[in-house]
Write an enzyme that holds these catalytic residues in place. Structure first.
Site, PDB file in Angstrom:
ATOM      1  N   CYS A 113      32.171  28.527  39.900  1.00 10.58           N
ATOM      2  CA  CYS A 113      33.636  28.488  39.989  1.00 10.58           C
ATOM      3  C   CYS A 113      34.113  27.604  41.134  1.00 10.58           C
ATOM      4  O   CYS A 113      35.310  27.377  41.282  1.00 10.58           O
ATOM      5  CB  CYS A 113      34.185  29.896  40.158  1.00 10.58           C
ATOM      6  SG  CYS A 113      33.724  30.980  38.817  1.00 10.58           S
ATOM      7  N   HIS A 252      40.665  30.028  43.870  1.00 10.49           N
ATOM      8  CA  HIS A 252      40.094  30.243  42.537  1.00 10.49           C
ATOM      9  C   HIS A 252      40.693  31.539  41.992  1.00 10.49           C
ATOM     10  O   HIS A 252      40.773  32.552  42.688  1.00 10.49           O
ATOM     11  CB  HIS A 252      38.572  30.336  42.657  1.00 10.49           C
ATOM     12  CG  HIS A 252      37.926  30.868  41.425  1.00 10.49           C
ATOM     13  ND1 HIS A 252      38.231  30.386  40.166  1.00 10.49           N
ATOM     14  CD2 HIS A 252      36.999  31.849  41.247  1.00 10.49           C
ATOM     15  CE1 HIS A 252      37.521  31.055  39.278  1.00 10.49           C
ATOM     16  NE2 HIS A 252      36.769  31.953  39.899  1.00 10.49           N
ATOM     17  N   ASN A 282      40.215  34.216  34.643  1.00 11.57           N
ATOM     18  CA  ASN A 282      39.274  33.402  35.422  1.00 11.57           C
ATOM     19  C   ASN A 282      38.736  32.263  34.555  1.00 11.57           C
ATOM     20  O   ASN A 282      37.941  32.505  33.649  1.00 11.57           O
ATOM     21  CB  ASN A 282      38.148  34.313  35.923  1.00 11.57           C
ATOM     22  CG  ASN A 282      37.108  33.583  36.745  1.00 11.57           C
ATOM     23  OD1 ASN A 282      37.065  32.353  36.764  1.00 11.57           O
ATOM     24  ND2 ASN A 282      36.261  34.336  37.429  1.00 11.57           N
TER      25      ASN A 282
HETATM   26  O1  UT7 Z   1      34.636  33.731  39.529  1.00 11.37           O
HETATM   27  C1  UT7 Z   1      33.990  34.545  40.461  1.00 11.37           C
HETATM   28  C2  UT7 Z   1      33.304  35.623  39.768  1.00 11.37           C
HETATM   29  N1  UT7 Z   1      33.873  36.895  39.632  1.00 11.37           N
HETATM   30  C3  UT7 Z   1      34.624  37.623  40.481  1.00 11.37           C
HETATM   31  O2  UT7 Z   1      35.231  37.180  41.406  1.00 11.37           O
HETATM   32  C4  UT7 Z   1      34.678  39.098  40.208  1.00 11.37           C
HETATM   33  C5  UT7 Z   1      34.458  39.909  41.467  1.00 11.37           C
HETATM   34  N2  UT7 Z   1      34.491  41.330  41.189  1.00 11.37           N
HETATM   35  C6  UT7 Z   1      35.593  41.972  40.743  1.00 11.37           C
HETATM   36  O3  UT7 Z   1      36.623  41.359  40.566  1.00 11.37           O
HETATM   37  C7  UT7 Z   1      35.537  43.462  40.518  1.00 11.37           C
HETATM   38  O4  UT7 Z   1      34.347  43.982  41.101  1.00 11.37           O
HETATM   39  C8  UT7 Z   1      35.628  43.865  39.032  1.00 11.37           C
HETATM   40  C9  UT7 Z   1      37.002  43.526  38.497  1.00 11.37           C
HETATM   41  C10 UT7 Z   1      34.571  43.098  38.222  1.00 11.37           C
HETATM   42  C11 UT7 Z   1      35.384  45.356  38.878  1.00 11.37           C
HETATM   43  O5  UT7 Z   1      36.375  46.085  39.585  1.00 11.37           O
HETATM   44  P1  UT7 Z   1      35.975  47.394  40.426  1.00 11.37           P
HETATM   45  O6  UT7 Z   1      37.213  47.977  40.915  1.00 11.37           O
HETATM   46  O7  UT7 Z   1      34.940  46.959  41.431  1.00 11.37           O
HETATM   47  O8  UT7 Z   1      35.378  48.332  39.307  1.00 11.37           O
HETATM   48  P2  UT7 Z   1      33.933  48.991  39.261  1.00 11.37           P
HETATM   49  O9  UT7 Z   1      32.919  47.970  38.869  1.00 11.37           O
HETATM   50  O10 UT7 Z   1      33.713  49.739  40.536  1.00 11.37           O
HETATM   51  O11 UT7 Z   1      34.118  50.007  38.074  1.00 11.37           O
HETATM   52  C12 UT7 Z   1      34.945  51.136  38.189  1.00 11.37           C
HETATM   53  C13 UT7 Z   1      34.938  51.859  36.850  1.00 11.37           C
HETATM   54  C14 UT7 Z   1      33.546  52.071  36.251  1.00 11.37           C
HETATM   55  O12 UT7 Z   1      33.549  53.353  35.651  1.00 11.37           O
HETATM   56  P3  UT7 Z   1      32.764  54.570  36.313  1.00 11.37           P
HETATM   57  O13 UT7 Z   1      31.337  54.117  36.388  1.00 11.37           O
HETATM   58  O14 UT7 Z   1      33.390  54.744  37.662  1.00 11.37           O
HETATM   59  O15 UT7 Z   1      33.012  55.685  35.364  1.00 11.37           O
HETATM   60  C15 UT7 Z   1      33.457  51.020  35.179  1.00 11.37           C
HETATM   61  O16 UT7 Z   1      32.637  51.422  34.104  1.00 11.37           O
HETATM   62  O17 UT7 Z   1      35.669  51.086  35.900  1.00 11.37           O
HETATM   63  C16 UT7 Z   1      34.890  50.956  34.706  1.00 11.37           C
HETATM   64  N3  UT7 Z   1      35.204  49.697  34.090  1.00 11.37           N
HETATM   65  C17 UT7 Z   1      36.171  49.557  33.153  1.00 11.37           C
HETATM   66  N4  UT7 Z   1      37.009  50.445  32.595  1.00 11.37           N
HETATM   67  C18 UT7 Z   1      37.882  49.988  31.687  1.00 11.37           C
HETATM   68  C19 UT7 Z   1      34.652  48.468  34.321  1.00 11.37           C
HETATM   69  N5  UT7 Z   1      35.248  47.549  33.531  1.00 11.37           N
HETATM   70  C20 UT7 Z   1      36.185  48.201  32.811  1.00 11.37           C
HETATM   71  C21 UT7 Z   1      37.122  47.771  31.857  1.00 11.37           C
HETATM   72  N6  UT7 Z   1      37.949  48.703  31.312  1.00 11.37           N
HETATM   73  N7  UT7 Z   1      37.221  46.495  31.457  1.00 11.37           N
END
Ligand code: UT7
Length: 325
Positions: A113, A252, A282
């Site tokens: 990215c 980004h 993104n």
């Molecule tokens: O271009 C550069 C590359 N990417 C990035 O910059 C992404 C960097 N990371 C992020 O933006 C965040 O870490 C995410 C948006 C990917 C995830 O957000 P988070 O607040 O860190 O969520 P999490 O991974 O801690 O997940 C929390 C919960 C989980 O459920 P449990 O295990 O707590 O029951 C996930 O399974 O949210 C769940 N979850 C979802 N629920 C509904 C993860 N994705 C989804 C979804 N819809 N799409």
């Protein structure tokens, strides 16, 4: 003599896919996606559109802005993490041919990215070295085609699009400095594990998911906030200014929460950061030129303003460019 951006344009596919559309086929919701990322919708390329098709559209727009024939371009550089083919031929060679840049060299650049940030510095360096007059710098992605649509952790995050800048001498907005960095120790945090020479695709062992984007979201999140803060501070120090002197930071467009956390650490108001990830999600190497094009369209850019771009992503790579608009 300084290298400048003489024209900049973007192209996004027509098809809009909202969070609610995704929630019809994936276990997710508009509320989760908006509250965790800020994304509302994204563009998805038509089945017959690959990275070069989007790049060609945006290249033509840029050349039209300058009323410049394509054979006046000396070099085409395309940053992409979702090229037409696995590594070769390059997207840049396809673009060079299809737009009629008959005198130009062409190559692709892989910096995740951060690709556009790197490619802009490549363009600046070639022009300032005097070896070429005009470089077409493009970021183009069809990420939705290398996304695992069964993985809700990643598939809601990405969109397709392209943006391009023409870099030439003393003809527009000066690219003052760039800062290009890599933390390769984080290579596994954002990866397509199979299909390369490390792990060739083996149908007995691998599934399609092994060829698609896999991400340790938390790890990339923490890295991204640091990368954004460090890039702003370093580029400002190099120019002898404070972050308050920058008119616009164009990060980004990965996640609004990354941008909010960085703004807080830098002590800057959030409205100093341009965002349009709510509409485009993104788009990796395309997100920064798509954002700058959007700012142009909205009349947000004024001559003399300092614009600071920051990229971060697979590699893990990061860095930025400081531009005098
Ligand atoms: O271009 C550069 C590359 N990417 C990035 O910059 C992404 C960097 N990371 C992020 O933006 C965040 O870490 C995410 C948006 C990917 C995830 O957000 P988070 O607040 O860190 O969520 P999490 O991974 O801690 O997940 C929390 C919960 C989980 O459920 P449990 O295990 O707590 O029951 C996930 O399974 O949210 C769940 N979850 C979802 N629920 C509904 C993860 N994705 C989804 C979804 N819809 N799409």
């Amino acid at each position: 003599m300084s290298a400048t951006i003489s024209a900049l344009a973007a192209y996004v596919p027509e098809r809009v896919v909202t969070n609610d559309d995704l929630a019809r086929t994936i276990d997710t919701s508009d509320e989760w996606i908006r509250s965790h990322t800020g994304i509302r919708e994204r563009r998805i390329a038509a089945p017959d559109q690959a990275a070069s098709d989007l790049a060609i559209e945006t290249a033509r727009l840029v050349l039209a802005q300058r009323d410049l024939p394509a054979d006046e371009v000396d070099l085409v550089v395309v940053a992409s993490s979702s090229p037409d083919y696995a590594n070769f031929p390059s997207v840049a060679s396809i673009v060079q041919d299809r737009i009629g840049a008959s005198r130009a060299g062409a190559f692709d650049l892989s910096a995740g990215c951060t690709g556009f940030v790197y490619a802009l510095e490549v363009g600046r360096s070639f022009v300032e070295a005097g070896s070429v007059n005009r470089v077409l710098v493009i970021g183009s992605e069809v990420l939705t085609r290398i996304t695992n649509w069964n993985d809700r952790n990643t598939c809601v995050l990405f969109g397709d699009g392209a943006g391009a800048a023409l870099v030439e001498r003393d003809a527009g907005h000066a690219v003052l400095h760039s800062w290009l960095q890599s933390k390769g120790s984080g290579d596994a945090a954002l990866i397509r594990p199979a299909g390369g020479t490390r792990t060739p695709f083996d149908p007995q062992v691998h599934t399609l998911a092994d060829m698609q984007i896999q991400m340790d979201g938390r790890r990339v999140y923490l890295f991204a906030v640091d990368a954004l803060v460090q890039s702003v501070r370093t580029l400002c120090e190099r120019e002898g200014i404070s972050p308050e002197d920058v008119s616009w930071i164009v990060p980004h467009q990965a996640n609004l929460r990354i941008i909010e956390a960085a703004a807080k650490r830098l002590g800057l108001p959030l409205d100093r950061f341009f965002t349009n990830l709510d509409r485009f999600a993104n788009t990796s190497a395309a997100s920064i030129p798509i954002a700058i094009d959007d700012m142009q369209q909205q009349g947000l850019l004024e001559e003399g303003q300092l614009i600071l771009t920051v990229g971060f992503g697979a590699g893990l790579s990061y860095g930025g460019n400081l531009i005098r608009w």
